[in-house]
Design a protein around this motif. Sequence first.
Motif, PDB file in Angstrom:
ATOM      1  N   GLN A 307       0.827  -1.203   0.000  1.00 37.58           N
ATOM      2  CA  GLN A 307       0.000   0.000   0.000  1.00 37.58           C
ATOM      3  C   GLN A 307       0.865   1.258   0.000  1.00 37.58           C
ATOM      4  N   ASP A 311       1.067   4.352  -2.740  1.00 37.50           N
ATOM      5  CA  ASP A 311       0.834   5.749  -2.360  1.00 37.50           C
ATOM      6  C   ASP A 311       2.030   6.649  -2.642  1.00 37.50           C
ATOM      7  N   HIS A 312       3.252   6.101  -2.508  1.00 37.49           N
ATOM      8  CA  HIS A 312       4.441   6.950  -2.502  1.00 37.49           C
ATOM      9  C   HIS A 312       5.428   6.683  -3.629  1.00 37.49           C
TER      10      HIS A 312
END
Length: 349
Positions: A307, A311-312
């Motif tokens: 996750q 996201d990054h």
Amino acid sequence: MDLELRHLKTIRTIADAGSLTKAAARLGLAQPALSAQLKRIERTLGGRLFERGRFGVRPTALGEFVLERARVVLPAISELQQEAVRFTSAGGAVAGLRLGGTHGPLLGGLVDRLATVRPGVPVTTFTTWSEREIAASVTAGRLDFALIGACGESPAPESERLSWREVAVDPVFVMLAESHPLAGKREIGLAELAAEAWADVPGDGCFADCFTLACARAGFTPTRVYETDTASCIHLVQVGRAAGLCRATLPPTPGMVTRPLAGTPLTWRHLVGWHPGTPAADSAAEVVTQARAAHADAAARSDSYTQWLADHGDPADHRNAADPGPPWGAEGRAAAPGRSWPPSVTDYP
């Protein structure tokens, strides 16, 4: 009496210690025994090597002359011994692969992958918490490859003698008990954990200092830090005694969760190192490739890391806030702009 290498080591130890008492303690001798040995050495060399005074000892002119020669001879003999071990161990070919690693999820994955691609080549392992010990063993020829970690941008150990390649860069996550009030959050600010005790595995790099600095920037000082083995860290987290610091690739564990720290205040670089002057160096590209694949496997098994990546993106863009220098290759060179992730073995020539 003939002069021996151990006599030169004794002279150097006395000079470095600055007193016979300190030198005797370092050498594991009683002071009278060391004094008697020094007198025999001085008789062999034809004069006094040290002036003794109330503040310790200092070399005479003869002592300086002998020390100058000892500082050349002793490193040369040490290098000869290391080269001989590497020559004997290799036997002119890589009969097996000897891997050294710190405690973590990548070493087992690397062994598994090497055993798959090289089913006829035996692989042995050695583990310790000390990255420096592992690197020194590779330099001395007792191991073929080091699989270690380094905090943020800190240099790899033995960097003047060993070749290093970066395997991956991970954010440092926090481990919490499933029942912890913050366990349900997607990311956790370090300041939200100011009241926690902490658990972490020991190391001889700068990670402890970087963690303390990150906490200071978040406005607090850690109340307590337990440095212990991985299993004990996990237990302390599971029973709610501490929050733990871990690599993002830590596999799922019953009774606890791993969560990213907001802003990525800490990062961890996985490195593979080897001595370029050994036959094992011919296998370096394959070992690095398999280490990167093992890291990808470990990352995929962690839902929280999967996750976070979604996201990054590239973890290499989230270096330690305490040391925000540009990404660099594992041998100290600047990485090329726009490099791929994970980096290929040719990214750091």
